[in-house]
Write a protein that holds these residues in place. Structure first.
Motif, PDB file in Angstrom:
ATOM      1  N   VAL A 168      59.898 -70.162-100.006  1.00  0.00           N
ATOM      2  CA  VAL A 168      59.622 -69.414-101.239  1.00  0.00           C
ATOM      3  C   VAL A 168      59.625 -70.380-102.428  1.00  0.00           C
ATOM      4  O   VAL A 168      60.583 -71.131-102.634  1.00  0.00           O
ATOM      5  N   VAL A 169      58.530 -70.350-103.182  1.00  0.00           N
ATOM      6  CA  VAL A 169      58.346 -71.288-104.288  1.00  0.00           C
ATOM      7  C   VAL A 169      58.186 -70.500-105.590  1.00  0.00           C
ATOM      8  O   VAL A 169      57.387 -69.559-105.665  1.00  0.00           O
ATOM      9  N   ARG A 170      58.928 -70.884-106.607  1.00  0.00           N
ATOM     10  CA  ARG A 170      58.829 -70.192-107.897  1.00  0.00           C
ATOM     11  C   ARG A 170      57.551 -70.591-108.603  1.00  0.00           C
ATOM     12  O   ARG A 170      57.321 -71.763-108.896  1.00  0.00           O
ATOM     13  N   CYS A 171      56.723 -69.591-108.901  1.00  0.00           N
ATOM     14  CA  CYS A 171      55.452 -69.815-109.609  1.00  0.00           C
ATOM     15  C   CYS A 171      55.358 -68.905-110.825  1.00  0.00           C
ATOM     16  O   CYS A 171      54.301 -68.355-111.130  1.00  0.00           O
ATOM     17  N   PHE A 172      56.463 -68.702-111.501  1.00  0.00           N
ATOM     18  CA  PHE A 172      56.476 -67.871-112.710  1.00  0.00           C
ATOM     19  C   PHE A 172      57.395 -68.495-113.745  1.00  0.00           C
ATOM     20  O   PHE A 172      58.338 -69.219-113.430  1.00  0.00           O
ATOM     21  N   ASP A 173      57.085 -68.239-115.005  1.00  0.00           N
ATOM     22  CA  ASP A 173      57.934 -68.666-116.125  1.00  0.00           C
ATOM     23  C   ASP A 173      58.755 -67.475-116.595  1.00  0.00           C
ATOM     24  O   ASP A 173      58.217 -66.375-116.778  1.00  0.00           O
ATOM     25  N   ASP A 174      60.050 -67.681-116.772  1.00  0.00           N
ATOM     26  CA  ASP A 174      60.924 -66.631-117.301  1.00  0.00           C
ATOM     27  C   ASP A 174      62.180 -67.302-117.839  1.00  0.00           C
ATOM     28  O   ASP A 174      63.008 -67.799-117.069  1.00  0.00           O
ATOM     29  N   PRO A 175      62.322 -67.347-119.176  1.00  0.00           N
ATOM     30  CA  PRO A 175      63.485 -68.019-119.777  1.00  0.00           C
ATOM     31  C   PRO A 175      64.807 -67.365-119.387  1.00  0.00           C
ATOM     32  O   PRO A 175      65.873 -67.966-119.531  1.00  0.00           O
ATOM     33  N   ASN A 176      64.745 -66.115-118.902  1.00  0.00           N
ATOM     34  CA  ASN A 176      65.968 -65.399-118.529  1.00  0.00           C
ATOM     35  C   ASN A 176      66.443 -65.703-117.119  1.00  0.00           C
ATOM     36  O   ASN A 176      67.520 -65.271-116.718  1.00  0.00           O
ATOM     37  N   VAL A 177      65.604 -66.404-116.352  1.00  0.00           N
ATOM     38  CA  VAL A 177      65.991 -66.780-114.985  1.00  0.00           C
ATOM     39  C   VAL A 177      66.121 -68.286-114.933  1.00  0.00           C
ATOM     40  O   VAL A 177      65.132 -69.012-115.054  1.00  0.00           O
ATOM     41  N   VAL A 178      67.338 -68.774-114.788  1.00  0.00           N
ATOM     42  CA  VAL A 178      67.576 -70.218-114.852  1.00  0.00           C
ATOM     43  C   VAL A 178      66.959 -70.943-113.660  1.00  0.00           C
ATOM     44  O   VAL A 178      66.843 -70.386-112.574  1.00  0.00           O
ATOM     45  N   HIS A 179      66.516 -72.160-113.897  1.00  0.00           N
ATOM     46  CA  HIS A 179      66.002 -73.019-112.827  1.00  0.00           C
ATOM     47  C   HIS A 179      66.988 -74.170-112.663  1.00  0.00           C
ATOM     48  O   HIS A 179      67.408 -74.786-113.656  1.00  0.00           O
ATOM     49  N   VAL A 180      67.357 -74.478-111.429  1.00  0.00           N
ATOM     50  CA  VAL A 180      68.389 -75.499-111.192  1.00  0.00           C
ATOM     51  C   VAL A 180      67.991 -76.873-111.732  1.00  0.00           C
ATOM     52  O   VAL A 180      68.853 -77.690-112.037  1.00  0.00           O
ATOM     53  N   ASP A 181      66.674 -77.141-111.862  1.00  0.00           N
ATOM     54  CA  ASP A 181      66.226 -78.433-112.383  1.00  0.00           C
ATOM     55  C   ASP A 181      65.740 -78.336-113.831  1.00  0.00           C
ATOM     56  O   ASP A 181      65.141 -79.275-114.362  1.00  0.00           O
ATOM     57  N   GLY A 182      65.941 -77.167-114.443  1.00  0.00           N
ATOM     58  CA  GLY A 182      65.658 -77.031-115.870  1.00  0.00           C
ATOM     59  C   GLY A 182      64.235 -76.678-116.241  1.00  0.00           C
ATOM     60  O   GLY A 182      63.957 -76.374-117.394  1.00  0.00           O
ATOM     61  N   SER A 183      63.296 -76.735-115.288  1.00  0.00           N
ATOM     62  CA  SER A 183      61.896 -76.392-115.595  1.00  0.00           C
ATOM     63  C   SER A 183      61.195 -75.955-114.311  1.00  0.00           C
ATOM     64  O   SER A 183      61.670 -76.221-113.208  1.00  0.00           O
ATOM     65  N   VAL A 184      60.058 -75.280-114.483  1.00  0.00           N
ATOM     66  CA  VAL A 184      59.298 -74.806-113.325  1.00  0.00           C
ATOM     67  C   VAL A 184      58.257 -75.845-112.944  1.00  0.00           C
ATOM     68  O   VAL A 184      57.397 -76.210-113.739  1.00  0.00           O
ATOM     69  N   ASP A 185      58.352 -76.349-111.714  1.00  0.00           N
ATOM     70  CA  ASP A 185      57.405 -77.332-111.188  1.00  0.00           C
ATOM     71  C   ASP A 185      57.368 -77.138-109.669  1.00  0.00           C
ATOM     72  O   ASP A 185      58.186 -77.713-108.946  1.00  0.00           O
ATOM     73  N   PRO A 186      56.458 -76.309-109.179  1.00  0.00           N
ATOM     74  CA  PRO A 186      56.475 -75.937-107.755  1.00  0.00           C
ATOM     75  C   PRO A 186      56.343 -77.104-106.789  1.00  0.00           C
ATOM     76  O   PRO A 186      56.980 -77.100-105.730  1.00  0.00           O
ATOM     77  N   ILE A 187      55.536 -78.111-107.118  1.00  0.00           N
ATOM     78  CA  ILE A 187      55.370 -79.246-106.200  1.00  0.00           C
ATOM     79  C   ILE A 187      56.649 -80.075-106.130  1.00  0.00           C
ATOM     80  O   ILE A 187      57.078 -80.483-105.043  1.00  0.00           O
ATOM     81  N   ARG A 188      57.274 -80.300-107.285  1.00  0.00           N
ATOM     82  CA  ARG A 188      58.567 -80.994-107.284  1.00  0.00           C
ATOM     83  C   ARG A 188      59.582 -80.208-106.450  1.00  0.00           C
ATOM     84  O   ARG A 188      60.346 -80.787-105.661  1.00  0.00           O
ATOM     85  N   ASP A 189      59.592 -78.882-106.621  1.00  0.00           N
ATOM     86  CA  ASP A 189      60.541 -78.037-105.882  1.00  0.00           C
ATOM     87  C   ASP A 189      60.297 -78.116-104.374  1.00  0.00           C
ATOM     88  O   ASP A 189      61.242 -78.205-103.586  1.00  0.00           O
ATOM     89  N   ILE A 190      59.012 -78.068-103.974  1.00  0.00           N
ATOM     90  CA  ILE A 190      58.658 -78.164-102.555  1.00  0.00           C
ATOM     91  C   ILE A 190      59.148 -79.488-101.984  1.00  0.00           C
ATOM     92  O   ILE A 190      59.746 -79.537-100.899  1.00  0.00           O
ATOM     93  N   GLU A 191      58.886 -80.559-102.718  1.00  0.00           N
ATOM     94  CA  GLU A 191      59.253 -81.890-102.222  1.00  0.00           C
ATOM     95  C   GLU A 191      60.768 -82.072-102.173  1.00  0.00           C
ATOM     96  O   GLU A 191      61.284 -82.779-101.311  1.00  0.00           O
TER      97      GLU A 191
END
Length: 364
Positions: A101-124
């Motif tokens: 499951v890969v995050r492909c949405f922006d939502d300031p209310n849902v924190v991202h462990v790496d601070g920003s949304v970047d699906p390819i970075r997350d996959i890798e």
């Protein structure tokens, strides 16, 4: 079929799991809320079963099932103990494929462990942790095999293969890229390497990206390109929508999906993607006692399909009496289908087809 659900924390992994299994795994807006693997079993929707059951007045209907295993979110450095570490990865080693499951949405209310949304970075990030986990397993296996290799020819061959695999992983590449012969396949299967499993990328999008199947979503486009180059399947899903429809009746669900411009649910997409990726299909058995779907790989021959029901069926296989489910339903009965010559008698070399309704004859 057994599928493992992986992803970073807060990508919608457990929300999706809850929705498709109704298993009630805890879901919250903070990392590591899933700290024990959750398991849910879901029936594969198959309209052919209900139609055949009506035809035969079957007392029982048994669909094919998929087992989902959801584990705690992985983070960068999990192999070195970061977050909850990779202690739960062993729970997905025996799955047939991985739903990533890969995050492909922006939502300031849902924190991202790496601070920003970047699906390819997350996959890798996830893929690298899987590589490290496999390397750890291989290191132990290599140490054990080395002791035997001095006096055992078979162990030497295994050691050579293990070292080749380890070299692949050390370069950051998955074990699925290792070319294998028929003899090597059984040995590789026994290792249960995570990076050898087929992957389905589930792009979790916001509600407004679902109707066009993520066509206007730049994150989804990047994941599709990545998956295509890796020979993986991809589908678009909104975990939030799946959560909403999970409580609805089938009729209400259909109406809701139509209102959202969707033709199928997320579970339907997962089933379709996993059957396609793994090369699976179903044959059917029908009678007054039970109508049932049996999942097999495409290319399976009749005796091996019979063995899915019972080993005696394969061992004592004589023949298979087969009719396509559409022909059977159109004729209204097996007797009528026989009269029209639509019921075929097939032998040991027959390759099963999706939608075959089968009666196996055997003698033990």
């Amino acid at each position: 079929m057994k599928l493992g659900i992986l992803g970073l924390p807060n990508v919608g992994k457990s929300t999706l799991f809850n929705a498709i299994t109704n298993a009630g795994a805890e879901s919250a807006n903070y990392p590591f809320c899933t700290i024990e693997p959750n398991v849910g079993v879901v029936a594969v929707k198959d309209e052919r079963l209900s139609m055949l059951a009506d035809l035969y007045n079957s007392k029982k209907v048994t669909p094919a099932v998929i087992e989902f295993v959801d584990i705690a979110g992985l983070v960068r450095g999990a192999s070195k103990g970061e977050g909850l570490g990779n202690q739960f990865l062993s729970n997905v080693r025996e799955t047939d494929a991985i739903v990533h499951v890969v995050r492909c949405f922006d939502d300031p209310n849902v924190v991202h462990v790496d601070g920003s949304v970047d699906p390819i970075r997350d996959i890798e990030t996830i893929n690298l942790e899987l590589v490290f986990s496999d390397m750890e397993l291989l290191e132990r296996r290599i140490a054990k095999t080395k002791k035997l290799a001095a006096s055992d020819k078979e162990a030497r061959a295994e050691l050579e293969l293990l070292n080749r695999l380890n070299g692949l992983l050390e370069s950051g590449k998955p074990a699925i890229l290792e070319e294998e012969g028929e003899e090597e396949k059984a040995f590789l299967d026994s290792l249960y390497l995570l990076t050898r499993k087929p992957v389905i990328y589930a792009c979790n999008v916001s509600e407004d990206s679902v109707a066009d199947d993520g066509a206007s979503n730049e994150y989804v486009r990047k994941v599709r390109e990545y998956a295509s180059s890796a020979g993986a399947e991809t589908f678009v899903i909104s975990a939030r929508i799946e959560e909403e429809i999970s409580e609805l009746s089938e009729e209400e669900k259909a109406e809701y999906l139509e209102s959202m411009g969707m033709s199928e649910s997320g579970l339907d997409k997962i089933v379709k993607a996993s059957y396609s990726l793994l090369g699976l299909m179903s044959f059917l058995t029908a009678g007054e006692k039970e109508t049932r779907a049996w999942t097999i790989r495409k290319g399976t021959k009749a005796p091996q399909a019979a063995g899915k029901i019972h080993s005696d069926f394969e061992r004592g296989f004589i023949r298979a009496e087969i009719v396509n489910y559409k022909d059977l339903l159109r004729c209204g009965s097996l007797a009528a289908a026989k009269e029209k010559g639509l019921v075929r008698v097939e032998g040991k070399d027959y390759v099963m087809q999706d939608g075959d309704v089968v009666l196996f004859r055997f003698n033990v």
